[in-house]
Design a protein around this motif. Structure first.
Motif, PDB file in Angstrom:
ATOM      1  N   ASP A  31       0.848  -1.184   0.000  1.00 58.47           N
ATOM      2  CA  ASP A  31       0.000   0.000   0.000  1.00 58.47           C
ATOM      3  C   ASP A  31       0.885   1.237   0.000  1.00 58.47           C
ATOM      4  O   ASP A  31       2.109   1.153   0.159  1.00 58.47           O
ATOM      5  N   GLU A  32       0.275   2.395  -0.142  1.00 59.41           N
ATOM      6  CA  GLU A  32       1.030   3.643  -0.155  1.00 59.41           C
ATOM      7  C   GLU A  32       1.774   3.831   1.162  1.00 59.41           C
ATOM      8  O   GLU A  32       1.222   3.610   2.235  1.00 59.41           O
TER       9      GLU A  32
ATOM     10  N   ARG B 201      -0.453   4.503  -5.209  1.00 61.70           N
ATOM     11  CA  ARG B 201      -1.030   3.229  -5.650  1.00 61.70           C
ATOM     12  C   ARG B 201      -2.303   3.533  -6.422  1.00 61.70           C
ATOM     13  O   ARG B 201      -3.208   4.193  -5.913  1.00 61.70           O
TER      14      ARG B 201
ATOM     15  N   GLU C 154      -6.385  -1.728  -7.899  1.00 56.43           N
ATOM     16  CA  GLU C 154      -7.122  -2.525  -6.931  1.00 56.43           C
ATOM     17  C   GLU C 154      -7.330  -3.919  -7.510  1.00 56.43           C
ATOM     18  O   GLU C 154      -7.322  -4.107  -8.734  1.00 56.43           O
TER      19      GLU C 154
END
Length: 332
Positions: free
Chosen positions: A72-73, A163, A166
């Motif tokens: 994730d970021e 990011r 998904e």
């Protein structure tokens, strides 16, 4: 008798009024400043933001649905670490098929080579079997490589800056799925108005500040100005690096002032004292308008090239009510 007295009083009043006007009227209070010697600095203002010096865009090499996003970021990643897993069912089947074909080709190769050694088959038959086996092995390696590409990996050590993917999204080679960067290697990208670009060049000092640190000034220098501008914004980009290594939040916005010129021994007056190319000088309780030639114009001070001398007292904020030779009472 009363009429003569009235005329005399009127004459005295008129004489007093004339004398008052002759002397310049009532002295008004003004705020003055002294022309002084100091450093004049010419600045170009811009806005900028902190970014990684070498941001890396992450994209898939093949077109496939996204099965899993593993980071994730803000996550720190290592070179070679899997970031995104794509749906690899088709590639697995292809690898199994290639493996089966390779095994068959290798069996044929061994049999034909054995027969050739006994003289039962020709050299051409042996060469054909060997080539088929080599081709099958290469096809299996190619299928394994395509399967490995279904795991999108990091190409550097750094952190995930952004990011944009998904699970369930379709990954295509032209789409950026993530952006990576090294927070230890940063730069500031400033947007420069095209009118100011001719005054900007590499090596000039940059003074930067942010609302995140009130009163703190970050120092750097211009490393380069991009050769191509944005015609819509009518602006160019300047790359600025900090003079000392420091860690700044990526994406942080900064106010940037680039020093384009310095004059160490400049004659300075408040910027508000100059109006329409003139200043009002106070001398012996009276004001006199004087034309001046200016140099560097800053936010607080203006450089005077001609028309004033060091120590001259000027009105700090003149207005339209001032008159030549008018009486004033100076207050510094």
């Amino acid at each position: 008798m009363k009429r003569i007295t009235l005329w005399l009083l009127l004459a005295v009043l008129l004489a007093g009024t004339a004398a008052y006007a002759l002397l310049g009227g009532r002295a008004r209070e003004v705020t003055t400043a002294t022309a002084r010697i100091g450093e004049a600095v010419e600045l170009v203002y811009a806005t900028g933001f902190v970014e990684a010096e070498h941001p890396v865009s992450v994209a898939a090499r093949l077109t496939a649905p996204v099965r899993q996003v593993m980071v994730d970021e803000g996550d720190r990643v290592r070179r070679g670490q899997p970031l995104i897993l794509l749906d690899d069912e088709e590639q697995r089947h292809a690898l199994q098929q290639a493996g089966a074909q390779r095994r068959v080709a290798m069996q044929d190769e061994r049999r034909v080579v054995a027969l050739f050694a006994k003289g039962w088959v020709t050299r051409a038959a042996r060469d054909q079997a060997v080539a088929a086996a080599d081709s099958a092995r290469a096809a299996e390696e190619s299928a394994a490589a395509r399967l490995d590409q279904m795991a999108v990996r990091s190409g550097m050590d750094g952190i995930v800056l952004r990011r944009d993917v998904e699970p369930g999204d379709l990954a295509v080679p032209s789409r950026t799925l993530m952006t990576l960067g090294d927070p230890a290697r940063i730069r500031i990208t400033a947007t420069i108005d095209e009118r100011d670009v001719p005054r900007i060049h590499a090596g000039q000092a940059g003074l930067m500040s942010s609302d995140a640190w009130p009163g703190r000034v970050l120092r750097g220098h211009v490393r380069e100005v991009t050769p191509g501008g944005d015609p819509e914004q009518r602006a160019f980009r300047a790359r600025i690096v900090t003079d000392a290594p420091m860690t700044l939040p990526l994406g942080l916005t900064l106010e940037v002032n680039i020093v384009t010129r310095r004059v160490a021994q400049a004659l300075l007056v408040p910027a508000t004292a100059v109006y329409d190319g003139r200043v009002w000088v106070v001398r012996d309780g009276r004001v006199h308008s004087r034309a001046v030639r200016t140099g560097i114009v800053g936010s607080s001070d203006t450089q005077i090239l001609a028309g004033l001398s060091r120590g001259d007292a000027v009105i700090a904020k003149p207005d339209d009510t001032l008159r030549e030779n008018g009486r004033v009472r100076a207050r510094r």
